[in-house]
Design a protein around this motif. Structure first.
Motif, short mmCIF file in Angstrom:
data_model
loop_
_atom_site.label_atom_id
_atom_site.label_comp_id
_atom_site.label_asym_id
_atom_site.label_seq_id
_atom_site.Cartn_x
_atom_site.Cartn_y
_atom_site.Cartn_z
N CYS A 4 -37.95 -33.43 59.89
CA CYS A 4 -38.03 -34.27 58.70
C CYS A 4 -38.32 -35.73 59.02
O CYS A 4 -37.81 -36.27 60.01
CB CYS A 4 -36.71 -34.21 57.91
N ALA A 28 -31.58 -29.21 60.33
CA ALA A 28 -32.67 -30.15 60.11
C ALA A 28 -32.69 -31.20 61.23
O ALA A 28 -31.64 -31.68 61.65
CB ALA A 28 -32.55 -30.82 58.76
N VAL A 51 -41.18 -31.65 56.65
CA VAL A 51 -40.75 -32.24 55.39
C VAL A 51 -40.83 -33.77 55.47
O VAL A 51 -40.50 -34.36 56.50
CB VAL A 51 -39.29 -31.85 55.05
N THR A 77 -47.08 -30.44 55.75
CA THR A 77 -45.86 -31.21 55.41
C THR A 77 -45.54 -31.07 53.92
O THR A 77 -46.38 -31.36 53.08
CB THR A 77 -46.03 -32.69 55.77
N MET A 114 -33.34 -28.27 50.34
CA MET A 114 -33.69 -27.88 51.71
C MET A 114 -33.86 -26.37 51.83
O MET A 114 -34.72 -25.88 52.56
CB MET A 114 -32.63 -28.40 52.69
#
Length: 256
Positions: A4, A28, A51, A77, A114
């Motif tokens: 991320c 993450a 992300v 992305t 998420m």
């Protein structure tokens, strides 16, 4: 694991979102923390994250502009917009099935977002067409709350002189460590303010980033060319030098 990028111009909110993300979704990995739009776009282009969590209102490039360019430079992305309360924007996000987080960001909302992102990534179901259409709709609308009036005049040093410069007469700004070079048709001066502090004060309809370290006056552009690597060169109307456009920022000119 989802890699991320977080882009939020308020340091405390940026740090709080990182901590909350790591708490609610431990797998993450935050690969970059960005405080303005140009930095976010370069991070997305370089790191190709899964992300990008983008604050809609950021100095330099808005979250909407970063998302539009990111769709080209990093198509895998997924984008999540971070927004304060704006019912029009939220309705548009929901109709377009685009993920958003409402400030202040809550644990449950972040966790469910998420989860959706991970499911979507596994299925390879990223709807770029809907995102591009939505960005076009939102870019045509003025913010619900007016932006502060942009900077009109600035004072900069030229040798032993202090010059009073009309901002619209500036051809481009370029970062010089803790200072900023102010280039006009007549020559350069030095502003004792870093570029990142100048960004929020400029009229975004007139000035655009073409590189993390360079902002150009759109009225000063004569032409733009692109080489085989995707990088660009910008020719000016009143200055002899060519300005380099980094590859991620070339995507911005396609939407203008």
């Amino acid at each position: 694991m989802l890699r991320c990028v977080i882009a939020e111009d308020e340091p405390l909110l940026r740090q709080a979102l990182q901590a909350l993300l790591q708490e609610t979704w431990p797998s993450a990995q935050v690969v970059a923390l960005c405080e303005e739009g140009g930095e976010a776009l370069e991070a997305i282009s370089t790191l190709q994250p899964d992300v990008a969590l983008l604050d809609i209102r950021m100095p330099g490039l808005t979250g909407l502009e970063v998302a539009a360019a990111a769709a080209e430079v990093s198509p895998a992305t997924q984008v999540v917009f971070i927004t304060a309360y704006d019912q029009y924007a939220i309705d548009a996000f929901e109709r377009g099935a685009v993920d958003y987080l409402l400030k202040p960001v809550g644990r449950e909302r972040l966790a469910s977002t998420m989860h959706r992102l991970q499911t979507r990534a596994a299925a390879g179901a990223i709807d770029h067409a809907t995102l591009v259409q939505l960005l076009g709709q939102l870019n045509q609308r003025k913010p619900a709350t007016p932006e502060p009036a942009p900077l009109v005049w600035l004072t900069a040093s030229a040798g032993k002189e202090t010059r009073l410069i009309l901002v619209e007469d500036v051809v481009y700004f370029q970062s010089d460590n803790k200072y900023t070079v102010v280039m006009t048709a007549e020559g350069e001066a030095l502003l004792r303010k870093p570029l990142k502090e100048l960004l929020p004060l400029l009229d975004t309809n007139l000035f655009k980033q073409i590189h993390r370290a360079t902002i150009v006056n759109l009225k000063a552009i004569a032409s733009i060319s692109r080489d085989d690597s995707g990088k660009g060169a910008l020719k000016l109307k009143q200055r002899p030098e060519l300005l380099s456009i980094s590859q991620p920022f070339m995507a911005l000119f396609k939407t203008m």
